[in-house]
Design an enzyme around this catalytic site. Structure first.
Site, PDB file in Angstrom:
ATOM      1  N   ARG A 149      10.980   3.097 -13.359  1.00 59.46           N
ATOM      2  CA  ARG A 149      10.855   4.448 -12.826  1.00 59.46           C
ATOM      3  C   ARG A 149      12.020   5.350 -13.218  1.00 59.46           C
ATOM      4  O   ARG A 149      11.957   6.559 -13.014  1.00 59.46           O
ATOM      5  CB  ARG A 149      10.751   4.405 -11.298  1.00 59.46           C
ATOM      6  CG  ARG A 149       9.495   3.731 -10.778  1.00 59.46           C
ATOM      7  CD  ARG A 149       9.516   3.664  -9.262  1.00 59.46           C
ATOM      8  NE  ARG A 149       8.345   2.992  -8.717  1.00 59.46           N
ATOM      9  CZ  ARG A 149       7.204   3.582  -8.416  1.00 59.46           C
ATOM     10  NH1 ARG A 149       7.081   4.882  -8.612  1.00 59.46           N
ATOM     11  NH2 ARG A 149       6.193   2.905  -7.918  1.00 59.46           N
TER      12      ARG A 149
ATOM     13  N   ARG B 100      -2.572   3.535   3.504  1.00 59.78           N
ATOM     14  CA  ARG B 100      -1.158   3.773   3.233  1.00 59.78           C
ATOM     15  C   ARG B 100      -0.741   5.142   3.759  1.00 59.78           C
ATOM     16  O   ARG B 100      -1.322   6.165   3.393  1.00 59.78           O
ATOM     17  CB  ARG B 100      -0.885   3.691   1.729  1.00 59.78           C
ATOM     18  CG  ARG B 100      -1.012   2.300   1.149  1.00 59.78           C
ATOM     19  CD  ARG B 100      -0.827   2.304  -0.350  1.00 59.78           C
ATOM     20  NE  ARG B 100       0.392   2.968  -0.782  1.00 59.78           N
ATOM     21  CZ  ARG B 100       0.761   3.101  -2.047  1.00 59.78           C
ATOM     22  NH1 ARG B 100      -0.010   2.620  -3.007  1.00 59.78           N
ATOM     23  NH2 ARG B 100       1.892   3.711  -2.356  1.00 59.78           N
TER      24      ARG B 100
ATOM     25  N   ARG C  64       6.541  12.693  -3.688  1.00 57.66           N
ATOM     26  CA  ARG C  64       6.476  11.599  -4.667  1.00 57.66           C
ATOM     27  C   ARG C  64       6.274  12.142  -6.080  1.00 57.66           C
ATOM     28  O   ARG C  64       6.875  11.650  -7.039  1.00 57.66           O
ATOM     29  CB  ARG C  64       5.335  10.650  -4.307  1.00 57.66           C
ATOM     30  CG  ARG C  64       5.596   9.831  -3.057  1.00 57.66           C
ATOM     31  CD  ARG C  64       4.314   9.270  -2.482  1.00 57.66           C
ATOM     32  NE  ARG C  64       3.699   8.286  -3.357  1.00 57.66           N
ATOM     33  CZ  ARG C  64       2.442   7.854  -3.192  1.00 57.66           C
ATOM     34  NH1 ARG C  64       1.689   8.344  -2.233  1.00 57.66           N
ATOM     35  NH2 ARG C  64       1.962   6.944  -4.018  1.00 57.66           N
TER      36      ARG C  64
ATOM     37  N   LYS D 296      -3.143   4.330 -12.981  1.00 53.91           N
ATOM     38  CA  LYS D 296      -2.522   3.153 -13.587  1.00 53.91           C
ATOM     39  C   LYS D 296      -3.158   1.858 -13.103  1.00 53.91           C
ATOM     40  O   LYS D 296      -3.373   0.943 -13.881  1.00 53.91           O
ATOM     41  CB  LYS D 296      -1.019   3.141 -13.292  1.00 53.91           C
ATOM     42  CG  LYS D 296      -0.255   4.324 -13.862  1.00 53.91           C
ATOM     43  CD  LYS D 296       1.239   4.180 -13.647  1.00 53.91           C
ATOM     44  CE  LYS D 296       1.635   4.147 -12.176  1.00 53.91           C
ATOM     45  NZ  LYS D 296       1.331   5.427 -11.476  1.00 53.91           N
TER      46      LYS D 296
ATOM     47  N   ARG E 206      -7.747   8.690  -1.777  1.00 58.21           N
ATOM     48  CA  ARG E 206      -7.426   7.268  -1.710  1.00 58.21           C
ATOM     49  C   ARG E 206      -6.915   6.888  -0.324  1.00 58.21           C
ATOM     50  O   ARG E 206      -7.186   5.793   0.168  1.00 58.21           O
ATOM     51  CB  ARG E 206      -6.391   6.911  -2.777  1.00 58.21           C
ATOM     52  CG  ARG E 206      -6.134   5.415  -2.916  1.00 58.21           C
ATOM     53  CD  ARG E 206      -5.203   5.123  -4.087  1.00 58.21           C
ATOM     54  NE  ARG E 206      -3.812   5.405  -3.772  1.00 58.21           N
ATOM     55  CZ  ARG E 206      -2.804   5.259  -4.638  1.00 58.21           C
ATOM     56  NH1 ARG E 206      -3.056   4.857  -5.867  1.00 58.21           N
ATOM     57  NH2 ARG E 206      -1.564   5.519  -4.272  1.00 58.21           N
TER      58      ARG E 206
END
Length: 207
Positions: free
Chosen positions: A89, A134, A146, A14, A128
């Site tokens: 969401r 993160r 998630r 996204k 990533r």
């Protein structure tokens, strides 16, 4: 005003597609994740609460997210349109967003969903995590949690927009530019149907 919801599980691409869409259509990028992370960097009470939840792969309470969205809309009232990245969401958030946009005299034009399988998402997010720093991108258990949250809760939002004839799904695996062209064709169809064209310059979100 032309508002787009770019939808998909974490790691679906996204963020990458949002940047390309901003460059082409000159929309205001509104990412709740970015807004939350800004609060985290500033060390605000909201940021500290959000960090704990995000590190555990959990969702931030609706009232907090809606409040940030409302503030961003208010501070960008002259925008030609918004691209909502990672929001809404849940169906409840989608309903709240509709009400909020209606207060500003606008609405969601279309929802575009990037579909990617779980194993590919895990691979992408772990990769990533090597550069993002993160914690929720560096732990496979958190990543799968998630994805599970997305599949059990967030994916229901697709039905909400499908009922409004605004839902479009496409394969999120492939060449970035090919996916972008597919997304662009969907947006162009909505614009040709009478949606207002974007303005001539990109605008930055004011938090």
């Amino acid at each position: 005003m032309h508002n787009i919801v770019l939808f998909g599980p974490p790691g679906a691409g996204k963020g990458t597609q949002s940047q390309k869409l901003i460059a082409k259509y000159h929309l205001v990028h509104l990412s709740t994740g970015d807004l939350l992370r800004a609060q985290i960097v500033e060390g605000t009470p909201l940021g500290l609460t959000a960090k704990k939840l995000m590190d555990e792969g959990l969702l931030v309470p609706d009232e907090v997210v809606i409040g940030m969205i409302g503030s961003a809309l208010h501070n960008n009232r002259q925008a030609a349109g918004f691209i909502f990245d990672g929001f809404p969401r849940t169906t409840t958030q989608a309903e709240s967003l509709d009400r909020l946009l209606a207060e500003h005299g606008t609405s969601v034009a279309c929802m575009i969903a990037l579909e990617v399988g779980e194993e590919e998402l895990v691979t992408r997010l772990l990769g990533r995590g090597k550069t993002s720093g993160r914690p929720d991108d560096q732990d496979e258990i958190r990543i799968r949690r998630r994805v599970t949250v997305y599949n059990t809760e967030t994916a229901q939002v697709a039905g909400y927009y499908a009922a409004q004839h605004k839902f479009h799904a496409l394969n999120g695996i492939g060449e970035v530019d090919a996916i972008f062209q597919h997304i662009s064709s969907i947006i162009d169809q909505h614009q040709a149907a009478g949606s207002e064209a974007p303005a001539a310059a990109t605008r930055e979100v004011k938090a």
